[in-house]
Design a protein around this motif. Structure first.
Motif, mmCIF file in Angstrom:
data_model
loop_
_atom_site.group_PDB
_atom_site.id
_atom_site.type_symbol
_atom_site.label_atom_id
_atom_site.label_comp_id
_atom_site.label_asym_id
_atom_site.label_seq_id
_atom_site.Cartn_x
_atom_site.Cartn_y
_atom_site.Cartn_z
ATOM 1 N N ILE B 91 34.228 34.413 85.065
ATOM 2 C CA ILE B 91 33.334 33.265 84.894
ATOM 3 C C ILE B 91 34.117 32.163 84.185
ATOM 4 O O ILE B 91 34.771 32.411 83.176
ATOM 5 C CB ILE B 91 32.060 33.624 84.080
ATOM 6 C CG1 ILE B 91 31.274 34.751 84.778
ATOM 7 C CG2 ILE B 91 31.186 32.383 83.882
ATOM 8 C CD1 ILE B 91 29.874 34.972 84.229
ATOM 9 N N GLU B 92 34.062 30.967 84.758
ATOM 10 C CA GLU B 92 34.730 29.809 84.140
ATOM 11 C C GLU B 92 33.700 28.711 83.903
ATOM 12 O O GLU B 92 32.752 28.570 84.685
ATOM 13 C CB GLU B 92 35.812 29.256 85.091
ATOM 14 C CG GLU B 92 36.965 30.206 85.324
ATOM 15 C CD GLU B 92 37.775 29.832 86.569
ATOM 16 O OE1 GLU B 92 38.757 29.091 86.437
ATOM 17 O OE2 GLU B 92 37.398 30.299 87.676
ATOM 18 N N GLU B 93 33.904 27.957 82.843
ATOM 19 C CA GLU B 93 33.075 26.778 82.611
ATOM 20 C C GLU B 93 33.707 25.606 83.363
ATOM 21 O O GLU B 93 34.915 25.410 83.295
ATOM 22 C CB GLU B 93 32.995 26.467 81.111
ATOM 23 C CG GLU B 93 32.213 27.554 80.370
ATOM 24 C CD GLU B 93 32.369 27.497 78.851
ATOM 25 O OE1 GLU B 93 33.049 26.576 78.348
ATOM 26 O OE2 GLU B 93 31.822 28.386 78.186
ATOM 27 N N VAL B 94 32.898 24.865 84.114
ATOM 28 C CA VAL B 94 33.429 23.726 84.877
ATOM 29 C C VAL B 94 32.592 22.499 84.548
ATOM 30 O O VAL B 94 31.500 22.613 83.972
ATOM 31 C CB VAL B 94 33.407 24.003 86.416
ATOM 32 C CG1 VAL B 94 34.455 25.040 86.787
ATOM 33 C CG2 VAL B 94 32.028 24.423 86.897
ATOM 34 N N ASN B 95 33.103 21.314 84.904
ATOM 35 C CA ASN B 95 32.310 20.131 84.553
ATOM 36 C C ASN B 95 31.202 19.871 85.572
ATOM 37 O O ASN B 95 31.192 20.453 86.667
ATOM 38 C CB ASN B 95 33.205 18.914 84.289
ATOM 39 C CG ASN B 95 33.851 18.416 85.558
ATOM 40 O OD1 ASN B 95 33.177 18.225 86.566
ATOM 41 N ND2 ASN B 95 35.161 18.215 85.494
ATOM 42 N N ASP B 96 30.258 19.009 85.195
ATOM 43 C CA ASP B 96 29.006 18.834 85.940
ATOM 44 C C ASP B 96 29.193 18.287 87.349
ATOM 45 O O ASP B 96 28.262 18.298 88.147
ATOM 46 C CB ASP B 96 28.087 17.864 85.183
ATOM 47 C CG ASP B 96 27.469 18.538 83.975
ATOM 48 O OD1 ASP B 96 27.799 19.717 83.717
ATOM 49 O OD2 ASP B 96 26.642 17.880 83.308
ATOM 50 N N THR B 97 30.387 17.752 87.637
ATOM 51 C CA THR B 97 30.597 17.188 88.966
ATOM 52 C C THR B 97 31.222 18.208 89.915
ATOM 53 O O THR B 97 31.339 17.955 91.113
ATOM 54 C CB THR B 97 31.535 15.956 88.888
ATOM 55 O OG1 THR B 97 32.784 16.405 88.344
ATOM 56 C CG2 THR B 97 30.947 14.875 87.991
#
Lengths: 246, 246
Positions: B91-97
């Motif tokens: 699981i990775e955190e990504v930006n809202d776009t």
């Protein structure tokens, strides 16, 4: 005519080898195909049973059939009638005194373990242990299992039997050349008690975890007491690899 | 917070990736686990679908979730709630776009074939072709598929689309080092049409059988006509191997 068949199956698709009323079993499916072919009940006699979820690469069984058919055509006909998760690899003609269970001289089981990341695709085919094990210590422990011993400590709990003595001819721990996290343990023996392989693998895993030492195998054998051994390794890693006859 | 998940699954256990009412699907099972965790509906957006019986080793999807939880704990929690034939590997955190489908830069599929004896244990995981193929000729054919082409001939019959142009960056035919009867074909591309990989493998098999020559790939591409290609190879040999993002 008596025939000896060699067959493989995916144990995850059956409720074990042995026929049981209203359940899908390997023996039941082969007898169903034989009945369709011969228009009568033809019982098959396996080399022994395998438990639910246990696989076979070369299981053997014999049956008697009087039909004017070559063994090549018989193999083709049976495979076309048979459940797709079972495959007859070979058919041999044997004499009337041959018995697929009583004439067994040795059997080989293999057990597959994955120490790496959980793999949902191999879930039913390789034990997903998913942690590191000390393979060198497990290899040393394996050598203590070789030879003729009373294996009562590794039998099914409450097993009623007069004789728990069996001979393990050879064991091996085979590392996977493509994946360092996978390995296979093989056991060649003259015969095995029910749950014996899975119970031996259970203790081997505890040895690989460092919870026991390899020499503990000697004490466990000596005790002749199921409670001295450990967990029963899960069935999905186990394969009947081969059956040998005298 | 937007999360990108990498997950694997056994396609034989689901009616495809995409959610469908009353059917067990990969998307449906992941959304069920997310709902149990978050107590509300959390839609997931996959990199694309895979058809029924097609597997994935590294499928990707994103979702939005506002919970005070580390990504390590989120992964553990989701895996414990999830169907055992699906596994979240990362699981990775990504930006809202970020969008798991629109931002794809390339995908890799692999296709596994067994030319040897029928194997009931690998029936759902490797295409059981069970006859010899001319691998050298298939390798030559593969090279004609590389590059930017109109792949309409390899698309799903009656597919309505404005643009069938796709780029195949690299292909490989990988022989199995342990078993000469098994091999894998890999396709790395910027994107694939529905059934494109299975239709390309279908023509490659006909080339391996000697029914066509490797250069026929050029005529098939040129024709832009599904009827000029061949069979659709069965889904069980196909794996979505990886998804890449810019």
């Amino acid at each position: 005519m008596r025939y000896l068949i060699t067959f493989s199956y995916d144990g995850s698709k059956f409720k074990g080898y042995q026929k049981q009323p209203r359940l899908k079993t390997v023996q039941g499916e082969i007898e169903k195909a034989l009945k369709e072919l011969a228009n009568k009940d033809i019982p098959i006699f396996g080399s022994g049973r395998t438990d639910a979820s246990v696989h076979a690469l070369n299981q053997k069984a014999h049956f008697d059939l009087d039909m004017d058919i070559t063994k090549e055509k018989l193999q083709k006909a049976l495979n076309s009638l048979l459940n797709n998760y079972i495959y007859i690899k070979k058919i041999e003609e044997v004499n009337d005194t041959f018995h697929a269970r009583f004439n067994v001289s040795a059997k080989e089981y293999i057990y597959k373990i994955n120490m790496g990341e959980y793999d949902p695709i191999e879930k039913d085919y390789v034990y997903q242990y998913n942690k590191k094990l000390d393979l060198a210590e497990m290899e040393r422990a394996l050598k203590y299992l070789e030879g003729t011993h009373d294996f009562k400590s590794f039998s099914k709990a409450d097993e009623e039997k007069d004789n728990f003595t069996r001979t393990i001819i050879q064991t091996n721990l085979i590392r996977n050349i493509k994946n360092v996290n996978k390995f296979t343990i093989s056991f060649l023996g003259t015969g095995f008690l029910r749950y014996q392989v899975r119970n031996m693998v259970g203790v081997l895993i505890e040895i690989g975890e460092g919870k026991r030492k390899s020499e503990d195998i000697l004490n466990i054998l000596e005790a002749k007491d199921r409670r001295k051994a450990g967990i029963t390794a899960p069935p999905e890693g186990l394969y009947l690899n081969d059956v040998y006859y005298r």
